[in-house]
Scaffold this motif. Structure first.
Motif, PDB file in Angstrom:
ATOM      1  N   HIS A   1       0.833  -1.198   0.000  1.00  0.00           N
ATOM      2  CA  HIS A   1       0.000   0.000   0.000  1.00  0.00           C
ATOM      3  C   HIS A   1       0.869   1.250   0.000  1.00  0.00           C
ATOM      4  CE1 HIS A   1       0.437  -0.753   4.464  1.00  0.00           C
ATOM      5  NE2 HIS A   1       0.830   0.505   4.378  1.00  0.00           N
ATOM      6  N   GLU A   2       0.248   2.330  -0.445  1.00  0.00           N
ATOM      7  CA  GLU A   2       0.923   3.625  -0.463  1.00  0.00           C
ATOM      8  C   GLU A   2       0.688   4.344   0.865  1.00  0.00           C
ATOM      9  OE1 GLU A   2       2.887   4.662  -2.814  1.00  0.00           O
ATOM     10  OE2 GLU A   2       2.489   2.940  -4.138  1.00  0.00           O
TER      11      GLU A   2
ATOM     12  N   ALA B   1      -2.930   5.477   2.294  1.00  0.00           N
ATOM     13  CA  ALA B   1      -3.967   4.736   1.573  1.00  0.00           C
ATOM     14  C   ALA B   1      -5.177   4.460   2.457  1.00  0.00           C
ATOM     15  CB  ALA B   1      -3.403   3.427   1.023  1.00  0.00           C
TER      16      ALA B   1
ATOM     17  N   ARG C   1       4.742   3.914   3.210  1.00  0.00           N
ATOM     18  CA  ARG C   1       4.542   3.040   2.065  1.00  0.00           C
ATOM     19  C   ARG C   1       5.041   1.641   2.424  1.00  0.00           C
ATOM     20  NH1 ARG C   1       7.482   0.833  -1.941  1.00  0.00           N
ATOM     21  NH2 ARG C   1       6.400   0.436  -3.923  1.00  0.00           N
TER      22      ARG C   1
ATOM     23  N   ARG D   1      -2.025  -3.516  -8.554  1.00  0.00           N
ATOM     24  CA  ARG D   1      -1.886  -2.151  -8.071  1.00  0.00           C
ATOM     25  C   ARG D   1      -1.847  -2.151  -6.551  1.00  0.00           C
ATOM     26  NH1 ARG D   1      -6.278   1.783 -10.520  1.00  0.00           N
ATOM     27  NH2 ARG D   1      -7.621   0.092  -9.781  1.00  0.00           N
ATOM     28  N   PRO D   2      -0.831  -1.533  -5.941  1.00  0.00           N
ATOM     29  CA  PRO D   2      -0.825  -1.401  -4.489  1.00  0.00           C
ATOM     30  C   PRO D   2      -2.048  -0.609  -4.033  1.00  0.00           C
ATOM     31  CG  PRO D   2       1.345  -0.900  -5.405  1.00  0.00           C
ATOM     32  CD  PRO D   2       0.395  -0.992  -6.560  1.00  0.00           C
TER      33      PRO D   2
ATOM     34  N   SER E   1      -2.837   3.202  -4.851  1.00  0.00           N
ATOM     35  CA  SER E   1      -2.062   3.633  -6.017  1.00  0.00           C
ATOM     36  C   SER E   1      -2.916   3.518  -7.275  1.00  0.00           C
ATOM     37  CB  SER E   1      -0.807   2.777  -6.177  1.00  0.00           C
ATOM     38  OG  SER E   1      -0.131   3.084  -7.385  1.00  0.00           O
TER      39      SER E   1
ATOM     40  N   ASN F   1      -1.180   3.479 -10.274  1.00  0.00           N
ATOM     41  CA  ASN F   1      -0.212   2.980 -11.247  1.00  0.00           C
ATOM     42  C   ASN F   1      -0.036   1.473 -11.117  1.00  0.00           C
ATOM     43  OD1 ASN F   1       0.408   5.666 -12.144  1.00  0.00           O
ATOM     44  ND2 ASN F   1       1.701   5.906 -10.323  1.00  0.00           N
TER      45      ASN F   1
ATOM     46  N   LYS G   1       1.626  -2.266 -11.526  1.00  0.00           N
ATOM     47  CA  LYS G   1       2.992  -2.802 -11.515  1.00  0.00           C
ATOM     48  C   LYS G   1       2.992  -4.183 -12.144  1.00  0.00           C
ATOM     49  CE  LYS G   1       5.113  -0.491  -7.549  1.00  0.00           C
ATOM     50  NZ  LYS G   1       5.933  -0.736  -6.337  1.00  0.00           N
TER      51      LYS G   1
END
Length: 457
Positions: free
Chosen positions: A218-219, A222, A229, A268-269, A272, A274, A276
């Motif tokens: 996770h960011e 979040a 993070r 995706r975390p 987030s 974006n 991966k």
């Protein structure tokens, strides 16, 4: 090795007529990095390479001796001794053969992945065979505990050995305590990813809220409490192996996220936007009957097919009775290498007569307990026999009778009600813990934890 027949054809005729061709044949065999021998139709070893002599015979080429005599100590070919003979299969089919055998080596008996290639003369007749032997495992601290020579164990190990070099997803099935995590380590250690991380995900211990965060990370910010993070386990396994233990316990709502990860190779975390890319080899394990869970709507069918292209069933200890004593002695040595403890003759006999519903885990627990109770150099039956009578027949005095709870308006803490109910059920249930856990619809690991908590109280 598709070019073996070409390499050897020019030397075969000379070899049948004069022995000086043998050094030339041995030189050709030395081009093969794995241990290899040339065998004729009468099972005689005609040539061997350096790797074979170093691995199996401590420098002795063993020429003109029968392969079954050297490898197994038999007086007759393998197929006449109750085993599968790759040479006989090769003669009958005319095709390359591969199987797992137990060979005598300089280190003792070991599992060896045998590959037999037929060598034909100019007119197409099979005259010789090149036998290439790969020890079934690489040294590793994890799979050293994988001990056994029973047929059931050998069949399982052959499947693991075939799957290990590939990147195929493997589903390990079997009762609790059969060594599924060790099998997963074996697959990893014998793969091209062996020098990369091996990451275990304990699926039975993750709630729905934790599953996504643990797996994908996770960011910062979040969710409440996410002050930093966090890297997920998928990222931690990059380049290596991701092992999902007790995959059958993954919440249904989270299974779709795992399916998307496997199908797309991306994630995706939490928090987030974006995506991966993931890079791991997937190994799953469960003691549950996944097809039944699929029928009951508790496990996604599409996910089941994604994780099970190569299923491997790990045999229970009662299916490999002849392995119990070697396993027990191996575990005892690991636990007491500085004490030199042994089992008495009566203890050995007692061990071989047990059913061990908890499999290798139960066997290890018995041995650990016996070591603590042993004051001499020899463990007897008395130290091995567990004394569970007081727990199973005498519930704790401070536990409230369940019947009284039903008839009373008094509010009782739920954990006390659960403990009392579980203690009574465990004391009266005739089956093993795996069956009880299944009936209670919890994992066996969870059941062990709850029973341990009751005993401590």
């Amino acid at each position: 090795m598709p070019n073996l027949a070409y390499w050897f054809r020019n030397d075969l005729t000379a070899m049948t007529e004069q022995s000086p061709s043998l050094p030339a044949i041995s030189t050709l065999l030395d081009a093969i990095s794995a241990p290899a021998v040339l065998i004729d139709r009468d099972y005689r070893i005609c040539a061997s390479n350096v790797a074979y002599r170093q691995t199996f015979t401590e420098g002795d080429p063993r020429l003109q001796r029968k392969c079954y005599e050297v490898s197994h100590g038999y007086k007759v070919p393998c197929d006449q001794a109750g085993e599968t003979c790759p040479l006989r299969q090769c003669l009958e089919s005319g095709q390359r053969q591969r199987l797992l055998h137990i060979h005598n080596t300089a280190k003792g008996r070991e599992h060896v992945d045998v590959e037999l290639n037929p060598i034909r003369s100019e007119n197409g007749d099979i005259q010789y065979f090149v036998e290439i032997m790969h020890p079934a495992s690489r040294p590793s601290e994890h799979h050293k505990a994988m001990i056994g020579f029973s047929p059931a164990y050998t069949r399982m190990l052959e499947l693991l050995s075939r799957a290990a070099p590939a990147d195929i997803s493997v589903l390990l099935l079997g009762e609790s305590g059969t060594g599924k995590e060790l099998a997963a380590h074996y697959l990893h250690s014998n793969s091209d990813r062996a020098d990369k991380p091996f990451v275990t995900v304990e699926c039975s211990g993750l709630t729905e809220s934790l599953f996504e965060s643990e797996l994908f990370g996770h960011e910062k910010g979040a969710f409440t409490g996410a002050i930093h993070r966090k890297e997920g386990l998928v990222e931690a396994a990059r380049g290596g192996t991701l092992f999902l233990d007790e995959v059958g316990d993954i919440p249904l709502t989270m299974q779709v996220k795992l399916l998307r990860l496997i199908e797309s190779g991306s994630y995706r975390p939490v928090g987030s936007v974006n995506p991966k890319q993931a890079d791991f080899r997937l190994i799953c394990a469960t003691h549950r009957q996944l097809p039944q869970l699929v029928e009951q709507g508790k496990f996604r069918q599409d996910l089941y097919y994604r994780i099970s292209p190569f299923p491997v069933i790990l045999p229970s200890l009662r299916e490999r009775q002849q392995d119990i004593l070697p396993l027990a002695q191996h575990l005892l040595h690991n636990l007491t290498s500085n004490r030199g403890l042994t089992f008495s003759a009566e203890a050995q006999q007692w061990l071989q007569q047990q059913r061990f519903p908890g499999n290798i885990r139960e066997l290890r627990n018995l041995i650990e307990r016996s070591v603590l109770l042993c004051d001499t150099d020899e463990i007897g039956v008395t130290q091995l026999q567990p004394d569970m009578g007081a727990f199973s027949e005498q519930p704790a005095a401070d536990m409230i009778e369940f019947s009284q709870v039903q008839q009373s308006d008094q509010i009782i803490p739920l954990d006390q009600v659960e403990q009392h109910y579980l203690a009574r059920i465990a004391a009266r249930f005739d089956g093993d813990n795996a069956t009880l856990a299944s009936k209670l619809q919890i994992s066996e690991r969870t059941l062990y934890r709850k029973l341990k908590a009751i005993k401590q109280n």
